[in-house]
Design a protein around this motif. Structure first.
Motif, PDB file in Angstrom:
ATOM      1  N   SER A   1      -2.494   6.492   0.128  1.00  0.00           N
ATOM      2  CA  SER A   1      -3.680   5.554  -0.317  1.00  0.00           C
ATOM      3  C   SER A   1      -4.812   5.761   0.888  1.00  0.00           C
ATOM      4  CB  SER A   1      -3.776   4.091  -0.408  1.00  0.00           C
ATOM      5  OG  SER A   1      -2.710   3.844  -1.371  1.00  0.00           O
TER       6      SER A   1
ATOM      7  N   MET B   1      -6.134   3.196  -3.924  1.00  0.00           N
ATOM      8  CA  MET B   1      -4.483   3.684  -4.565  1.00  0.00           C
ATOM      9  C   MET B   1      -4.307   4.790  -4.345  1.00  0.00           C
ATOM     10  SD  MET B   1      -2.380   1.211  -3.222  1.00  0.00           S
ATOM     11  CE  MET B   1      -2.020  -0.103  -3.221  1.00  0.00           C
TER      12      MET B   1
ATOM     13  N   VAL C   1      -7.813  -1.490   1.021  1.00  0.00           N
ATOM     14  CA  VAL C   1      -7.353  -0.748  -0.185  1.00  0.00           C
ATOM     15  C   VAL C   1      -8.838  -0.192  -0.428  1.00  0.00           C
ATOM     16  CG1 VAL C   1      -6.547   0.264  -1.895  1.00  0.00           C
ATOM     17  CG2 VAL C   1      -5.172  -1.423  -0.661  1.00  0.00           C
TER      18      VAL C   1
ATOM     19  N   ILE D   1       0.862  -1.256  -0.261  1.00  0.00           N
ATOM     20  CA  ILE D   1      -0.050   0.129   0.094  1.00  0.00           C
ATOM     21  C   ILE D   1       0.862   1.433   0.017  1.00  0.00           C
ATOM     22  CG2 ILE D   1      -2.069   1.430   1.517  1.00  0.00           C
ATOM     23  CD1 ILE D   1      -3.053  -1.163   2.403  1.00  0.00           C
TER      24      ILE D   1
END
Ligand code: 4AD
Ligand code: MG
Length: 451
Positions: A68, A98, A95, A64
């Motif tokens: 994000s 992103m 997520v 990640i």
């Protein structure tokens, strides 16, 4: 759940499951354990999210990127021994959005200039994150101060037919290509307001104490660190109040705002003290506890004459308009704190200011403060119809558009005063940030209008 809430009641949430949404400031992976610095917008400080290779979805989580948007499910752990009072051990990290690898806020420190090019992401960088919350807190301070004292909030128009300050620094509002304003939208020349003062005066003669708080626009082509083409101003107006009463309110307001932000934005103020201005909190606290000096323009000129060689503009004489280097010398060197300069020559001030007995000066008060210079400009208004009319005649003003304003002097007029506080400059003063472009969400200055 919001991080702010967790932090307020750590012991209550200790050991409990939580779900959080927010953004990744950094994501660091080591062999046995990984950390995400996480911020959900609810408070200044980040929350540490801890996750391990055993967590389901570890592979994706470790990739990640900074910036994000994520959702975290996990368990709260109080960590009284550690640098931060709590952390969250993640069971899952999803997520939500992103951030691409060209996300502009990477770990290193960026210049103010660079940040001004990206007003859509810079609020997420610490300095701006602190500033823009301070803007919100300071707005509330202003409203609370005036509302608690019974002032009525008046929304004066943004589009106007008057140049209130008479300085000819207005932006035109038009829907046509040429300047035939009779054929234009309003059938006359319309402008963006430079001040709500003239429009708020009728309300002061109704509710006694009123204030405006809104955007104002000035087409002055001065590229300084303290001027913006669009800025916010607070303009209180008080009936049955003279210049001295006016200054009392200004002083109380500034002190109230200082105490309010220290109480309601302590994390932000601590950040400014650490990163922007080492003396920030002590400096403003000292101001909140001090008595503001009052000095006449004439005395100020005498002080400046003594040291004229130190200025870029050495031509010091009675009647001159003070430049920022002069204003700063007076408050920073002569007084060492905020000072009201009063009784300016009438030639360099606006038409509506009340003429003093000497026939040469007007009952004006500018509040000068260290670092910023002029923070507030105010005056007692000319309430005598004949004097006002003569002044406007002498200045060759277009009276037809201001007859209504003059009429207020015939319809139950009275001694009244008011002032304008530059909201953005107040933020500079509180935070120690040196450029007005860095305290406004979307600064508008000459040759600069980024979306
Ligand atoms: O001194 P100014 O021009 O006063 C007025 O407009 C009066 N009508 C106020 C009143 O008596 N009701 O502006 C007031 C304050 C200044 O002291 C300064 O803090 C801020 O507004 N200001 C600006 N701030 C940012 N950019 C600019 N271009 C500014 N011009 C003035
Ligand atoms: Mg002024």
């Amino acid at each position: 759940m919001l991080v702010k809430k967790l932090k307020e009641k750590i012991s209550e949430y200790d050991g409990k499951p939580v779900t959080l949404q927010g953004w990744v400031r950094t994501n660091r992976n080591s062999k046995n354990i990984s950390f995400i610095e996480f911020n959900d917008g609810s408070c200044f400080s980040n929350l540490q999210i801890v996750y391990s290779p055993e967590m389901e979805g570890y592979e994706q989580a470790s990739k990640i990127t900074t910036g994000s948007a994520i959702e975290v499910k996990g368990t709260v752990h109080a960590t009284p021994e550690a640098k931060q009072p709590l952390e969250v051990a993640a069971d899952s990290i999803t997520v939500l959005g992103m951030a691409d690898h060209d996300y502009p806020l990477q770990k290193k420190r960026h210049s103010y200039e660079f940040m001004r090019e990206i007003p859509h992401v810079r609020p997420r960088a610490n300095t701006y994150y602190a500033v823009f919350r301070l803007r919100s807190v300071l707005s509330m301070a202003i409203h609370t101060f005036f509302q608690d004292r019974g002032f009525v909030y008046v929304q004066t128009p943004i589009i106007t037919g008057n140049d209130a300050e008479g300085a000819g620094e207005c932006f035109t509002v038009t829907t046509i290509d040429d300047q035939e304003y009779e054929k234009d939208f309003f059938g006359k020349h319309a402008q963006l307001t430079v001040s709500g003062q003239l429009h708020v005066e009728p309300f002061a003669l109704t509710y006694r104490n009123v204030y405006t708080f809104g955007p104002t626009f000035r087409a002055e082509n001065s590229n300084t660190t303290r001027h913006a083409a669009e800025f916010w101003m607070i303009e209180p107006e008080l009936a049955f109040a003279d210049l001295s009463d006016n200054m009392d309110v200004i002083e109380d307001m500034i002190k109230y705002c200082i105490r309010y932000v220290l109480e309601h934005a302590p994390e932000e103020m601590a950040f400014f003290q650490k990163m922007i201005d080492k003396d920030c909190i002590d400096r403003v606290k000292k101001v909140a506890d001090s008595e503001f000096r009052r000095m006449t323009y004439t005395e100020a000129i005498k002080e400046l004459e003594k040291v004229k060689d130190r200025f870029d503009n050495k031509n010091i004489y009675w009647g001159m308009d003070l430049q920022s280097e002069h204003e700063r010398y007076i408050c920073e060197q002569v007084v060492g704190g905020p000072v009201f300069l009063i009784d300016y020559p009438k030639e360099i001030k606006a038409f509506y200011m009340r003429e003093n007995e000497d026939g040469k000066t007007v009952a004006a008060c500018d509040l000068l403060v260290p670092y910023v210079g002029e923070l507030v400009g105010g005056s007692q208004r000319e309430e005598r119809y004949d004097v006002l009319k003569k002044k406007m005649d002498d200045m060759g003003m277009e009276e037809s558009t201001l007859q209504w304003y003059m009429d207020l002097r015939r319809f139950g007029g009275c001694v009244h005063s008011g002032f304008g506080l530059g909201f953005d400059r107040m933020l500079m003063y509180l935070s120690g940030i040196q450029n007005i472009r860095d305290v406004q969400p979307y600064p508008r200055t000459p040759r600069n209008l980024i979306f």
